[in-house]
Design a protein around this motif. Structure first.
Motif, short mmCIF file in Angstrom:
data_model
loop_
_atom_site.label_atom_id
_atom_site.label_comp_id
_atom_site.label_asym_id
_atom_site.label_seq_id
_atom_site.Cartn_x
_atom_site.Cartn_y
_atom_site.Cartn_z
N LYS A 353 0.82 -1.22 0.00
CA LYS A 353 0.00 0.00 0.00
C LYS A 353 0.85 1.26 0.00
N ASN A 354 1.95 1.25 0.72
CA ASN A 354 2.76 2.46 0.89
C ASN A 354 4.09 2.43 0.13
N ASN A 355 4.23 1.46 -0.76
CA ASN A 355 5.43 1.40 -1.61
C ASN A 355 6.73 1.41 -0.81
N ARG A 356 6.79 0.62 0.24
CA ARG A 356 8.01 0.55 1.04
C ARG A 356 9.10 -0.14 0.22
N LEU A 357 10.16 0.57 -0.07
CA LEU A 357 11.20 0.06 -0.95
C LEU A 357 12.32 -0.66 -0.21
N HIS A 358 12.44 -0.38 1.08
CA HIS A 358 13.71 -0.69 1.75
C HIS A 358 13.45 -0.70 3.25
N LEU A 359 13.80 -1.81 3.91
CA LEU A 359 13.62 -1.95 5.35
C LEU A 359 14.97 -1.87 6.03
N HIS A 360 15.00 -1.21 7.19
CA HIS A 360 16.26 -0.98 7.90
C HIS A 360 16.10 -1.45 9.34
N CYS A 361 17.05 -2.22 9.82
CA CYS A 361 17.00 -2.70 11.21
C CYS A 361 17.38 -1.57 12.16
N TRP A 362 16.44 -1.19 13.00
CA TRP A 362 16.72 -0.16 14.00
C TRP A 362 17.10 -0.84 15.32
N HIS A 363 17.46 -0.04 16.29
CA HIS A 363 17.90 -0.57 17.59
C HIS A 363 16.66 -0.93 18.41
N THR A 364 16.26 -2.18 18.28
CA THR A 364 15.05 -2.64 18.96
C THR A 364 15.19 -4.11 19.30
N GLU A 365 14.44 -4.54 20.29
CA GLU A 365 14.38 -5.95 20.64
C GLU A 365 13.09 -6.58 20.11
N LYS A 366 12.22 -5.79 19.48
CA LYS A 366 10.97 -6.30 18.93
C LYS A 366 11.25 -7.05 17.62
N LYS A 367 10.41 -8.02 17.30
CA LYS A 367 10.54 -8.72 16.02
C LYS A 367 10.26 -7.75 14.86
N PHE A 368 11.08 -7.73 13.85
CA PHE A 368 12.33 -8.45 13.67
C PHE A 368 13.48 -7.60 14.22
N SER A 369 14.26 -8.17 15.11
CA SER A 369 15.40 -7.48 15.70
C SER A 369 16.69 -8.17 15.26
N LYS A 370 17.61 -7.40 14.72
CA LYS A 370 18.89 -8.00 14.31
C LYS A 370 19.65 -8.52 15.52
N PHE A 371 19.46 -7.90 16.67
CA PHE A 371 20.16 -8.35 17.87
C PHE A 371 19.64 -9.71 18.32
N GLN A 372 18.31 -9.87 18.33
CA GLN A 372 17.72 -11.13 18.72
C GLN A 372 18.03 -12.23 17.70
N PHE A 373 18.07 -11.87 16.42
CA PHE A 373 18.41 -12.83 15.38
C PHE A 373 19.82 -13.39 15.60
N LYS A 374 20.77 -12.50 15.87
CA LYS A 374 22.15 -12.94 16.04
C LYS A 374 22.36 -13.74 17.32
N LEU A 375 21.44 -13.59 18.28
CA LEU A 375 21.49 -14.38 19.50
C LEU A 375 20.81 -15.73 19.32
N GLY A 376 20.24 -15.97 18.14
CA GLY A 376 19.58 -17.24 17.87
C GLY A 376 18.18 -17.36 18.41
N GLN A 377 17.57 -16.24 18.76
CA GLN A 377 16.24 -16.27 19.38
C GLN A 377 15.13 -16.64 18.40
N TYR A 378 15.41 -16.61 17.09
CA TYR A 378 14.39 -16.95 16.10
C TYR A 378 14.67 -18.30 15.43
N ASN A 379 15.62 -19.04 15.95
CA ASN A 379 16.02 -20.29 15.29
C ASN A 379 14.90 -21.32 15.24
N GLN A 380 13.94 -21.22 16.14
CA GLN A 380 12.85 -22.20 16.17
C GLN A 380 11.78 -21.89 15.13
N ILE A 381 11.87 -20.74 14.47
CA ILE A 381 10.88 -20.35 13.46
C ILE A 381 11.33 -20.89 12.10
#
Length: 424
Positions: A353-381
């Motif tokens: 709807k809003n033509n989002r071209l590009h997503l950027h990981c901000w400093h957050t612990e909410k999904k999707f979080s690059k910090f949580q990903f690197k800690l393996g917190q999403y490995n079960q998905i």
């Protein structure tokens, strides 16, 4: 009779006067509105699926990033998901379009060889298939200066000097003052690397912790000689006023546009001009606007968001863009609803709807979080469970998880498979 004539004459004068006032007011209102649109207009004002201004049906684009090879253990996962989203985007791209991924780094590592990236090769023509291209770039912190000869080492490969336009006096100053600043190379690759990307119609200068969406496959800036900038989060009333004062001190003009992002999409020439002036502004700020304790980060985030050394490159970009908008009439437009979008948005309709071209990981612990990903917190998905979820949150999660489950050789083969189906 005399009593009725006077009001009639008065009305004859009043009506034209009111019409003139209304016309002037309307003109001023329209001008103000248009001025605002120059910065905040809806996405469809600036983007088209095709453009008649290009000289052929081919559109040549490049995504440009800096990659610190010496920190590969930390950043390889980000390159993997950027690469995965890049090839996902190409599924929806016109077969006559070409979008290369260009990585500036110091070493042609085994990881890039396994991905199938080619090294120090500028695109030769518009019919070449999309490529991951590595350009060997010596980062500022490693440009040592010989204490005897005062000569600075500038190139990884001295046989490939033509790939970079280096301002040697400025390179020396950057090494002496800003070699420890973490984001200097992300700007400097654009200032010095122009010979490697000037061939393209459009470039996307960005960070590596990003995802390219399928919407990027269909949209280019409305004007060939324009640039869209993403969203920055550094502005406050205090630093807006301070940066305006600094611009006056530098004898630069200042348009007053806040929160200019680090992601740029558009003309290679304009990007290079902004990067060049950004470096000059960063050197001025370093020498004149930060105390030693601030430069050494001893204050931490105590002064954030009003004044913070950690966003020095953002302040430099702010000064450069605001100056160039006036001094060189460059066409730079904020597109903070298109670029640098959140990876945590669960809205199923937001990307389309809003033509989002590009997503950027901000400093957050909410999904999707690059910090949580690197800690393996999403490995079960399992990424298969996300196929029917079209939100930004799910897209980022799926691209990151898939990139981790695939080998580098498999990612490289995906690119070759897509490339083989392109117009020759």
């Amino acid at each position: 009779m005399s009593l009725s004539i006077a009001p009639y004459k008065h009305r004859k004068l009043t009506i034209p006067f009111l019409i003139i006032i209304i016309l002037i007011g309307t003109y001023l209102l329209v001008q103000t509105f248009n001025s605002g649109l120059g910065i905040l207009a809806p996405a469809n004002r600036y983007l088209l699926k095709q453009t008649s201004q290009l000289n052929s049906s081919f559109v040549r684009r490049a995504i440009l990033v800096f990659y610190p090879t010496n920190q590969e253990a930390h950043y390889l996962s980000e390159i993997r998901w950027l690469y995965r989203s890049w090839i996902e985007m190409m599924k929806y791209e016109s077969k006559s379009w070409r979008t290369d991924l260009i990585i500036y780094t110091e070493r042609y590592s085994l990881s890039f060889q396994q991905l199938g990236c080619i090294v120090n090769e500028i695109r030769k023509n518009e019919t070449e298939p999309p490529q991951c291209r590595i350009f060997l770039y010596l980062r500022i912190s490693n440009r040592k200066i010989n204490s005897v000869t005062n000569h600075q080492t500038i190139f990884v490969d001295t046989n490939k000097k033509e790939l970079f336009n280096v301002n040697i006096p400025r390179s020396t100053l950057l090494y002496r003052h800003l070699s420890t600043y973490g984001y200097i190379d992300s700007v400097n690759i654009i200032a010095e690397g122009y010979p490697t990307f000037k061939y393209y119609d459009f470039i996307l200068k960005t960070d590596i912790d990003v995802f390219i969406t399928k919407q990027f496959a269909k949209f280019i800036p409305f004007e060939h000689n324009g640039l869209l900038v993403g969203r920055g989060g550094y502005s406050s009333d205090f630093n807006n006023r301070r940066l305006a004062r600094i611009a006056r001190d530098m004898n630069w003009t200042h348009q007053g546009i806040p929160n200019i992002g680090s992601t740029w999409y558009g003309s290679p020439y304009i990007a290079q001009r902004i990067a060049t002036l950004t470096l000059d502004a960063m050197l001025h700020l370093y020498n004149n606007e930060f105390a030693r304790a601030e430069r050494e980060q001893k204050l931490g985030t105590l002064l954030w968001p009003d004044w913070h050394y950690g966003v020095l490159s953002m302040y430099g970009t702010h000064l450069a863009v605001n100056h160039l908008l006036i001094s060189e009439k460059l066409n730079v437009t904020k597109a903070d609803q298109l670029l640098d979008q959140s990876t945590t948005n669960p809205d199923q309709f937001d990307l389309e709807k809003n033509n989002r071209l590009h997503l950027h990981c901000w400093h957050t612990e909410k999904k999707f979080s690059k910090f949580q990903f690197k800690l393996g917190q999403y490995n079960q998905i399992h990424p298969r469970t996300l196929l029917n979820d079209s939100s930004a949150q799910a897209y980022a999660m799926r691209m990151a998880l898939e990139s981790g489950l695939m080998s580098l050789e498999e990612l490289g083969q995906r690119l070759r498979d897509i490339s083989s189906n392109r117009t020759i």
